[in-house]
Scaffold this motif. Structure first.
Motif, PDB file in Angstrom:
ATOM      1  N   VAL A  47       0.839  -1.186   0.000  1.00  0.00           N
ATOM      2  CA  VAL A  47       0.000   0.000   0.000  1.00  0.00           C
ATOM      3  C   VAL A  47       0.881   1.245   0.000  1.00  0.00           C
ATOM      4  N   ALA A  48       1.775   1.338   0.987  1.00  0.00           N
ATOM      5  CA  ALA A  48       2.633   2.513   1.100  1.00  0.00           C
ATOM      6  C   ALA A  48       3.811   2.202   2.009  1.00  0.00           C
ATOM      7  N   THR A  49       4.916   2.904   1.761  1.00  0.00           N
ATOM      8  CA  THR A  49       6.074   2.805   2.636  1.00  0.00           C
ATOM      9  C   THR A  49       6.614   4.200   2.925  1.00  0.00           C
ATOM     10  N   ILE A  50       7.343   4.287   4.030  1.00  0.00           N
ATOM     11  CA  ILE A  50       7.975   5.541   4.383  1.00  0.00           C
ATOM     12  C   ILE A  50       9.349   5.233   4.953  1.00  0.00           C
ATOM     13  N   ARG A  51      10.362   5.916   4.427  1.00  0.00           N
ATOM     14  CA  ARG A  51      11.721   5.685   4.865  1.00  0.00           C
ATOM     15  C   ARG A  51      12.047   6.582   6.055  1.00  0.00           C
ATOM     16  N   SER A  52      13.230   6.368   6.620  1.00  0.00           N
ATOM     17  CA  SER A  52      13.603   7.110   7.822  1.00  0.00           C
ATOM     18  C   SER A  52      13.662   8.608   7.568  1.00  0.00           C
ATOM     19  N   GLY A  53      14.006   8.988   6.353  1.00  0.00           N
ATOM     20  CA  GLY A  53      14.079  10.408   6.028  1.00  0.00           C
ATOM     21  C   GLY A  53      12.762  11.019   5.599  1.00  0.00           C
ATOM     22  N   GLY A  54      11.724  10.208   5.595  1.00  0.00           N
ATOM     23  CA  GLY A  54      10.401  10.709   5.249  1.00  0.00           C
ATOM     24  C   GLY A  54       9.978  10.462   3.809  1.00  0.00           C
ATOM     25  N   GLU A  55      10.862   9.875   3.003  1.00  0.00           N
ATOM     26  CA  GLU A  55      10.484   9.603   1.605  1.00  0.00           C
ATOM     27  C   GLU A  55       9.383   8.545   1.582  1.00  0.00           C
ATOM     28  N   THR A  56       8.393   8.787   0.743  1.00  0.00           N
ATOM     29  CA  THR A  56       7.234   7.898   0.681  1.00  0.00           C
ATOM     30  C   THR A  56       7.085   7.250  -0.684  1.00  0.00           C
ATOM     31  N   ASN A  57       6.388   6.127  -0.676  1.00  0.00           N
ATOM     32  CA  ASN A  57       6.093   5.402  -1.909  1.00  0.00           C
ATOM     33  C   ASN A  57       4.691   4.829  -1.772  1.00  0.00           C
ATOM     34  N   TYR A  58       3.894   4.915  -2.830  1.00  0.00           N
ATOM     35  CA  TYR A  58       2.508   4.461  -2.783  1.00  0.00           C
ATOM     36  C   TYR A  58       2.192   3.548  -3.956  1.00  0.00           C
ATOM     37  N   ALA A  59       1.284   2.631  -3.723  1.00  0.00           N
ATOM     38  CA  ALA A  59       0.715   1.875  -4.819  1.00  0.00           C
ATOM     39  C   ALA A  59      -0.121   2.823  -5.679  1.00  0.00           C
ATOM     40  N   ASP A  60      -0.138   2.572  -6.968  1.00  0.00           N
ATOM     41  CA  ASP A  60      -0.889   3.449  -7.871  1.00  0.00           C
ATOM     42  C   ASP A  60      -2.362   3.532  -7.467  1.00  0.00           C
ATOM     43  N   SER A  61      -2.888   2.433  -6.947  1.00  0.00           N
ATOM     44  CA  SER A  61      -4.317   2.375  -6.632  1.00  0.00           C
ATOM     45  C   SER A  61      -4.722   3.283  -5.470  1.00  0.00           C
ATOM     46  N   VAL A  62      -3.748   3.742  -4.676  1.00  0.00           N
ATOM     47  CA  VAL A  62      -4.092   4.570  -3.520  1.00  0.00           C
ATOM     48  C   VAL A  62      -3.509   5.976  -3.602  1.00  0.00           C
ATOM     49  N   LYS A  63      -2.715   6.255  -4.626  1.00  0.00           N
ATOM     50  CA  LYS A  63      -2.113   7.584  -4.753  1.00  0.00           C
ATOM     51  C   LYS A  63      -3.182   8.667  -4.800  1.00  0.00           C
ATOM     52  N   GLY A  64      -2.940   9.716  -4.027  1.00  0.00           N
ATOM     53  CA  GLY A  64      -3.891  10.806  -3.981  1.00  0.00           C
ATOM     54  C   GLY A  64      -5.017  10.610  -2.985  1.00  0.00           C
ATOM     55  N   ARG A  65      -5.153   9.397  -2.440  1.00  0.00           N
ATOM     56  CA  ARG A  65      -6.217   9.119  -1.466  1.00  0.00           C
ATOM     57  C   ARG A  65      -5.652   8.754  -0.097  1.00  0.00           C
ATOM     58  N   PHE A  66      -4.527   8.059  -0.080  1.00  0.00           N
ATOM     59  CA  PHE A  66      -3.919   7.603   1.178  1.00  0.00           C
ATOM     60  C   PHE A  66      -2.649   8.397   1.449  1.00  0.00           C
ATOM     61  N   THR A  67      -2.371   8.610   2.727  1.00  0.00           N
ATOM     62  CA  THR A  67      -1.148   9.285   3.137  1.00  0.00           C
ATOM     63  C   THR A  67      -0.503   8.520   4.279  1.00  0.00           C
ATOM     64  N   ILE A  68       0.755   8.149   4.096  1.00  0.00           N
ATOM     65  CA  ILE A  68       1.514   7.490   5.156  1.00  0.00           C
ATOM     66  C   ILE A  68       2.367   8.545   5.852  1.00  0.00           C
ATOM     67  N   SER A  69       2.461   8.431   7.174  1.00  0.00           N
ATOM     68  CA  SER A  69       3.286   9.355   7.940  1.00  0.00           C
ATOM     69  C   SER A  69       3.853   8.614   9.152  1.00  0.00           C
ATOM     70  N   ARG A  70       4.816   9.242   9.791  1.00  0.00           N
ATOM     71  CA  ARG A  70       5.440   8.597  10.935  1.00  0.00           C
ATOM     72  C   ARG A  70       5.705   9.620  12.034  1.00  0.00           C
ATOM     73  N   ASP A  71       5.681   9.144  13.256  1.00  0.00           N
ATOM     74  CA  ASP A  71       5.993   9.942  14.438  1.00  0.00           C
ATOM     75  C   ASP A  71       7.114   9.220  15.144  1.00  0.00           C
ATOM     76  N   ASN A  72       8.334   9.648  14.911  1.00  0.00           N
ATOM     77  CA  ASN A  72       9.483   8.931  15.478  1.00  0.00           C
ATOM     78  C   ASN A  72       9.505   9.003  17.009  1.00  0.00           C
ATOM     79  N   ALA A  73       9.049  10.091  17.569  1.00  0.00           N
ATOM     80  CA  ALA A  73       9.065  10.230  19.029  1.00  0.00           C
ATOM     81  C   ALA A  73       8.166   9.187  19.692  1.00  0.00           C
ATOM     82  N   ASN A  74       7.068   8.857  19.022  1.00  0.00           N
ATOM     83  CA  ASN A  74       6.128   7.886  19.575  1.00  0.00           C
ATOM     84  C   ASN A  74       6.200   6.538  18.879  1.00  0.00           C
TER      85      ASN A  74
END
Length: 111
Positions: A47-74
Motif C-alpha cells: 500500500v505505502a512505505t515511508i523511509r527514515s528520512g520521510g520519503e514515501t512510496n505508494y501503490a498506484d491504486s491509492v495515490k492521492g487518497r492515502f497518506t503514510i506518515s510517521r511519528d518517530n518520538a512515539n
C-alpha cells in the motif's frame, strides 16, 4: 519488535479511516515502515512505505487518497485513508523493515 496496529473498521464508500501502528522495542527512527493489505482470495500487496528520512512510496491504486506518515518520538506509523472504495476492503498489515509484521487490522468499505 512488536507491532500493534489499530484503527480498522466499517466505513461507507467515500469515507475516511486512520490506521495506526505502534512499533515497540525497535530503533524506529532508522527503519523503513510500511503498510500492506490482503483482500479475500488475493495476495498481499504493497500500500505505502515511508523511509527514515520521510520519503514515501505508494501503490498506484491509492495515490492521492492515502497518506503514510510517521511519528518517530512515539514510534508510530500512520495511514490516513480518504475517499475509500469497496475495493480497499482488506486486512491491513504494518511492517517494520519488511521483516516484522503486525497482526493486521480489518478495513471494510461497504454501504
Amino acid at each position: 519488535v512488536q507491532l500493534q496496529a489499530s484503527g480498522g473498521g466499517l466505513v461507507q464508500p467515500g469515507g475516511s479511516l486512520r490506521l495506526s501502528c505502534a512499533a515497540l522495542g525497535s530503533t524506529f527512527s532508522f527503519a523503513v515502515m510500511g503498510w500492506y493489505r490482503q483482500a479475500p482470495g488475493k495476495q498481499r500487496e504493497l500500500v505505502a512505505t515511508i523511509r527514515s528520512g520521510g520519503e514515501t512510496n505508494y501503490a498506484d491504486s491509492v495515490k492521492g487518497r492515502f497518506t503514510i506518515s510517521r511519528d518517530n518520538a512515539n514510534t508510530t506509523v500512520y495511514l490516513q485513508m480518504n475517499s475509500l472504495k469497496p475495493e480497499d476492503t482488506a486486512v491491513y498489515y504494518c511492517t517494520y523493515q519488511y521483516v516484522y509484521w503486525g497482526e493486521g487490522t480489518l478495513v471494510t468499505v461497504s454501504s
